[in-house]
Design a protein around this motif. Structure first.
Motif, PDB file in Angstrom:
ATOM      1  N   PRO A 229      42.421  12.215  49.811  1.00 28.97           N
ATOM      2  CA  PRO A 229      42.389  12.953  51.078  1.00 28.97           C
ATOM      3  C   PRO A 229      43.521  12.504  52.014  1.00 28.97           C
ATOM      4  CG  PRO A 229      40.214  12.073  50.551  1.00 28.97           C
ATOM      5  CD  PRO A 229      41.181  11.484  49.565  1.00 28.97           C
ATOM      6  N   ASP A 230      44.034  13.452  52.771  1.00 29.03           N
ATOM      7  CA  ASP A 230      45.127  13.148  53.704  1.00 29.03           C
ATOM      8  C   ASP A 230      44.776  11.995  54.635  1.00 29.03           C
ATOM      9  OD1 ASP A 230      46.771  15.069  52.645  1.00 29.03           O
ATOM     10  OD2 ASP A 230      46.501  16.520  54.266  1.00 29.03           O
TER      11      ASP A 230
ATOM     12  N   TRP B 294      48.633  15.540  41.957  1.00 28.45           N
ATOM     13  CA  TRP B 294      47.889  14.734  42.921  1.00 28.45           C
ATOM     14  C   TRP B 294      47.146  15.592  43.939  1.00 28.45           C
ATOM     15  CZ3 TRP B 294      47.065   9.623  42.622  1.00 28.45           C
ATOM     16  CH2 TRP B 294      47.829   8.921  41.702  1.00 28.45           C
ATOM     17  N   LYS B 295      47.293  16.906  43.842  1.00 26.52           N
ATOM     18  CA  LYS B 295      46.639  17.808  44.802  1.00 26.52           C
ATOM     19  C   LYS B 295      45.139  17.532  44.797  1.00 26.52           C
ATOM     20  CE  LYS B 295      46.405  22.582  46.076  1.00 26.52           C
ATOM     21  NZ  LYS B 295      45.458  23.312  46.382  1.00 26.52           N
ATOM     22  N   ASP B 296      44.598  17.328  45.951  1.00 18.17           N
ATOM     23  CA  ASP B 296      43.167  17.063  46.148  1.00 18.17           C
ATOM     24  C   ASP B 296      42.711  15.720  45.567  1.00 18.17           C
ATOM     25  OD1 ASP B 296      42.892  19.575  47.419  1.00 18.17           O
ATOM     26  OD2 ASP B 296      42.560  20.563  45.477  1.00 18.17           O
ATOM     27  N   GLY B 297      43.635  14.895  45.116  1.00 22.32           N
ATOM     28  CA  GLY B 297      43.274  13.598  44.539  1.00 22.32           C
ATOM     29  C   GLY B 297      42.903  12.582  45.596  1.00 22.32           C
TER      30      GLY B 297
END
Length: 70
Positions: free
Chosen positions: A10-11, A5-8
């Motif tokens: 935005p925070d 899910w990294k960069d999937g």
């Protein structure tokens, strides 16, 4: 955390959803909660009816096209 899910997402969007859920939880048992539930239910029913009407229209158009081809 979860590499797939990294960069999937935005925070800021994750936090927006978390805060929205927190807000919804704060409404539990209030008149606003019941009003929101009723509005969402009405909107859902309206969307379903609209989709059913569109499907019926598409089916009729398909039948008309088939009739013209014969």
């Amino acid at each position: 955390a979860m590499p797939a899910w990294k960069d999937g997402i935005p925070d800021k969007d994750i936090w927006a959803v978390a805060n929205y859920i927190k807000h919804l939880m704060s409404l539990r048992g209030t008149d606003k909660a019941y009003q929101l539930r009723d509005r969402v239910k009405a909107d859902s029913i309206a969307s379903i009816k609209k989709a059913e009407a569109a499907a019926a229209a598409a089916e009729e158009a398909e039948k008309a096209m088939q009739a013209e081809e014969q």
